[in-house]
Scaffold this motif. Structure first.
Motif, PDB file in Angstrom:
ATOM      1  N   LEU A 194       1.758  -1.575   2.389  1.00  0.00           N
ATOM      2  CA  LEU A 194       0.311  -1.716   2.200  1.00  0.00           C
ATOM      3  C   LEU A 194      -0.278  -2.657   3.258  1.00  0.00           C
ATOM      4  N   VAL A 195       0.401  -3.785   3.484  1.00  0.00           N
ATOM      5  CA  VAL A 195      -0.065  -4.759   4.473  1.00  0.00           C
ATOM      6  C   VAL A 195      -0.110  -4.100   5.851  1.00  0.00           C
ATOM      7  N   GLU A 196       0.943  -3.370   6.175  1.00  0.00           N
ATOM      8  CA  GLU A 196       0.999  -2.690   7.477  1.00  0.00           C
ATOM      9  C   GLU A 196      -0.179  -1.718   7.617  1.00  0.00           C
ATOM     10  N   TYR A 197      -0.449  -0.965   6.543  1.00  0.00           N
ATOM     11  CA  TYR A 197      -1.551   0.009   6.578  1.00  0.00           C
ATOM     12  C   TYR A 197      -2.899  -0.689   6.730  1.00  0.00           C
ATOM     13  N   LEU A 198      -3.126  -1.725   5.940  1.00  0.00           N
ATOM     14  CA  LEU A 198      -4.425  -2.413   5.986  1.00  0.00           C
ATOM     15  C   LEU A 198      -4.669  -3.059   7.344  1.00  0.00           C
ATOM     16  N   GLY A 199      -3.592  -3.372   8.054  1.00  0.00           N
ATOM     17  CA  GLY A 199      -3.719  -3.938   9.401  1.00  0.00           C
ATOM     18  C   GLY A 199      -4.239  -2.929  10.406  1.00  0.00           C
ATOM     19  N   THR A 200      -4.278  -1.639  10.033  1.00  0.00           N
ATOM     20  CA  THR A 200      -4.715  -0.596  10.974  1.00  0.00           C
ATOM     21  C   THR A 200      -6.123  -0.081  10.665  1.00  0.00           C
ATOM     22  N   THR A 201      -6.701  -0.502   9.553  1.00  0.00           N
ATOM     23  CA  THR A 201      -7.982   0.094   9.146  1.00  0.00           C
ATOM     24  C   THR A 201      -9.156  -0.644   9.804  1.00  0.00           C
ATOM     25  N   SER A 202     -10.283   0.066   9.924  1.00  0.00           N
ATOM     26  CA  SER A 202     -11.425  -0.545  10.613  1.00  0.00           C
ATOM     27  C   SER A 202     -12.599  -0.807   9.678  1.00  0.00           C
ATOM     28  N   MET A 238      -6.548  15.597   0.419  1.00  0.00           N
ATOM     29  CA  MET A 238      -5.419  15.048  -0.345  1.00  0.00           C
ATOM     30  C   MET A 238      -4.765  13.961   0.521  1.00  0.00           C
ATOM     31  N   PRO A 239      -4.627  12.761  -0.015  1.00  0.00           N
ATOM     32  CA  PRO A 239      -4.172  11.629   0.816  1.00  0.00           C
ATOM     33  C   PRO A 239      -2.651  11.601   1.005  1.00  0.00           C
ATOM     34  N   GLU A 240      -2.151  12.609   1.703  1.00  0.00           N
ATOM     35  CA  GLU A 240      -0.696  12.758   1.852  1.00  0.00           C
ATOM     36  C   GLU A 240      -0.059  11.510   2.484  1.00  0.00           C
ATOM     37  N   VAL A 241      -0.734  10.962   3.497  1.00  0.00           N
ATOM     38  CA  VAL A 241      -0.155   9.818   4.209  1.00  0.00           C
ATOM     39  C   VAL A 241      -0.024   8.615   3.270  1.00  0.00           C
ATOM     40  N   LEU A 242      -1.081   8.366   2.485  1.00  0.00           N
ATOM     41  CA  LEU A 242      -1.058   7.220   1.564  1.00  0.00           C
ATOM     42  C   LEU A 242      -0.014   7.430   0.464  1.00  0.00           C
ATOM     43  N   ILE A 243       0.076   8.672  -0.013  1.00  0.00           N
ATOM     44  CA  ILE A 243       1.050   8.986  -1.072  1.00  0.00           C
ATOM     45  C   ILE A 243       2.463   8.726  -0.563  1.00  0.00           C
ATOM     46  N   MET A 302       3.262   6.823   2.056  1.00  0.00           N
ATOM     47  CA  MET A 302       3.394   5.400   2.397  1.00  0.00           C
ATOM     48  C   MET A 302       3.779   4.584   1.166  1.00  0.00           C
ATOM     49  N   LEU A 303       3.157   4.884   0.034  1.00  0.00           N
ATOM     50  CA  LEU A 303       3.431   4.100  -1.177  1.00  0.00           C
ATOM     51  C   LEU A 303       4.506   4.753  -2.058  1.00  0.00           C
ATOM     52  N   GLN A 304       5.174   5.752  -1.500  1.00  0.00           N
ATOM     53  CA  GLN A 304       6.273   6.441  -2.197  1.00  0.00           C
ATOM     54  C   GLN A 304       5.856   6.846  -3.615  1.00  0.00           C
ATOM     55  N   PHE A 305       4.747   7.587  -3.653  1.00  0.00           N
ATOM     56  CA  PHE A 305       4.158   7.949  -4.941  1.00  0.00           C
ATOM     57  C   PHE A 305       4.369   9.428  -5.291  1.00  0.00           C
ATOM     58  N   SER A 306       4.947  10.213  -4.373  1.00  0.00           N
ATOM     59  CA  SER A 306       5.054  11.674  -4.583  1.00  0.00           C
ATOM     60  C   SER A 306       5.673  12.035  -5.923  1.00  0.00           C
ATOM     61  N   ALA A 307       6.708  11.298  -6.313  1.00  0.00           N
ATOM     62  CA  ALA A 307       7.452  11.650  -7.527  1.00  0.00           C
ATOM     63  C   ALA A 307       6.627  11.432  -8.797  1.00  0.00           C
ATOM     64  N   PHE A 308       5.482  10.761  -8.656  1.00  0.00           N
ATOM     65  CA  PHE A 308       4.692  10.417  -9.860  1.00  0.00           C
ATOM     66  C   PHE A 308       3.373  11.184  -9.944  1.00  0.00           C
ATOM     67  N   LEU A 309       3.176  12.133  -8.985  1.00  0.00           N
ATOM     68  CA  LEU A 309       1.901  12.852  -8.953  1.00  0.00           C
ATOM     69  C   LEU A 309       1.635  13.639 -10.226  1.00  0.00           C
ATOM     70  N   ASP A 310       2.707  14.134 -10.853  1.00  0.00           N
ATOM     71  CA  ASP A 310       2.501  14.959 -12.050  1.00  0.00           C
ATOM     72  C   ASP A 310       2.732  14.176 -13.345  1.00  0.00           C
ATOM     73  N   THR A 311       2.754  12.853 -13.214  1.00  0.00           N
ATOM     74  CA  THR A 311       2.857  11.990 -14.399  1.00  0.00           C
ATOM     75  C   THR A 311       1.456  11.710 -14.924  1.00  0.00           C
ATOM     76  N   ARG A 312       1.334  11.735 -16.242  1.00  0.00           N
ATOM     77  CA  ARG A 312       0.022  11.411 -16.829  1.00  0.00           C
ATOM     78  C   ARG A 312      -0.272   9.926 -16.646  1.00  0.00           C
ATOM     79  N   VAL A 313      -1.549   9.604 -16.510  1.00  0.00           N
ATOM     80  CA  VAL A 313      -1.969   8.212 -16.338  1.00  0.00           C
ATOM     81  C   VAL A 313      -1.368   7.345 -17.445  1.00  0.00           C
ATOM     82  N   SER A 314      -1.366   7.854 -18.671  1.00  0.00           N
ATOM     83  CA  SER A 314      -0.870   7.071 -19.812  1.00  0.00           C
ATOM     84  C   SER A 314       0.610   6.717 -19.669  1.00  0.00           C
ATOM     85  N   ALA A 315       1.334   7.493 -18.856  1.00  0.00           N
ATOM     86  CA  ALA A 315       2.780   7.272 -18.741  1.00  0.00           C
ATOM     87  C   ALA A 315       3.165   6.554 -17.446  1.00  0.00           C
TER      88      ALA A 315
END
Ligand code: ATP
Length: 194
Positions: A160-168, A101-106, A108-121
């Motif tokens: 996102l920019v900060e994160y992508l600057g760390t990937t290999s 489960m990508p906890e760090v990415l979730i 980082m992008l402040q997505f936790s509050a939307f995990l239980d939202t349906r894709v359509s919404a």
């Protein structure tokens, strides 16, 4: 390095690529072209989402029968089932690709509050975040992001920019506003050489 050799791709009667050749060598590449010239199409071909083409796509010199095992793509071209929640989409990816489960990415992008939202919404910005998390969580050697900053709020773009600057991994993206990514080493490369 991603090498495209003699690629021909035709939609009905419209040819998008006709014997197209290109090498994407840099670790971080921002592919540039005006709207409608074929960036998204090329990405789905590299990622193995669309198999209907002629030519060869090599990843570090190797042909893959299942390129999706080494390439992760974030794109509108991958349509998530509307009735699933974001968490269910990510769970499917976890099971399919054996990743955590990508906890760090979730976070980082402040997505936790939307995990239980349906894709359509999901709003367009949150759908973009789900696409990005869903691709980046796989930690594949090749990562392709189709207009990653489109619809994102400025804080999320910064993170996102900060994160992508760390990937290999090798990261390819299309972006109509590449300056923000240049500072972490994204090299601009035209889709078609004039
Ligand atoms: N499924 C499809 N059926 C028919 N034509 C398509 C399909 N997908 C793309 N095309 C056409 O292929 C061409 C390239 O489209 P593509 O979306 O790859 O361009 P793009 O460079 O990513 O554009 P943009 O910058 O607007 O996102 C366009 O003319 C488009 O209309």
């Amino acid at each position: 390095m991603i090498s495209i050799k003699n690629l021909t791709k035709v939609f009905l009667r419209e040819s998008v690529f006709n014997n197209y050749c290109a090498d994407f060598q840099a670790q971080r590449v921002c592919i540039e072209a005006p709207n409608g010239l074929g960036k998204s199409t090329l990405f789905t071909l590299i990622a193995g989402i669309d198999r209907a083409f002629h030519g060869e796509i090599l990843l570090d010199g190797k042909h893959y029968n299942e390129p999706q095992s080494v390439v992760a793509l974030a794109s509108d071209a991958i349509v998530f089932p509307e009735f699933l929640t974001a968490r269910q989409v990510l769970s499917m990816t976890m099971k399919s690709w054996e990743c955590a489960m990508p906890e760090v990415l979730i976070s980082m992008l402040q997505f936790s509050a939307f995990l239980d939202t349906r894709v359509s919404a999901l709003s367009s910005g949150n759908l973009k975040k789900l696409q990005l998390i869903n691709a980046m969580m796989r930690n594949t050697p090749y990562l392709i992001l189709d207009e990653p900053s489109a619809a994102l709020d400025s804080k999320s773009v910064e993170r996102l920019v900060e994160y992508l600057g760390t990937t290999s991994n090798q990261t390819l993206m299309s972006c109509h506003d590449p300056d923000v990514f240049s500072k972490i080493g994204f090299e601009r490369q035209p889709l078609f050489v004039q």
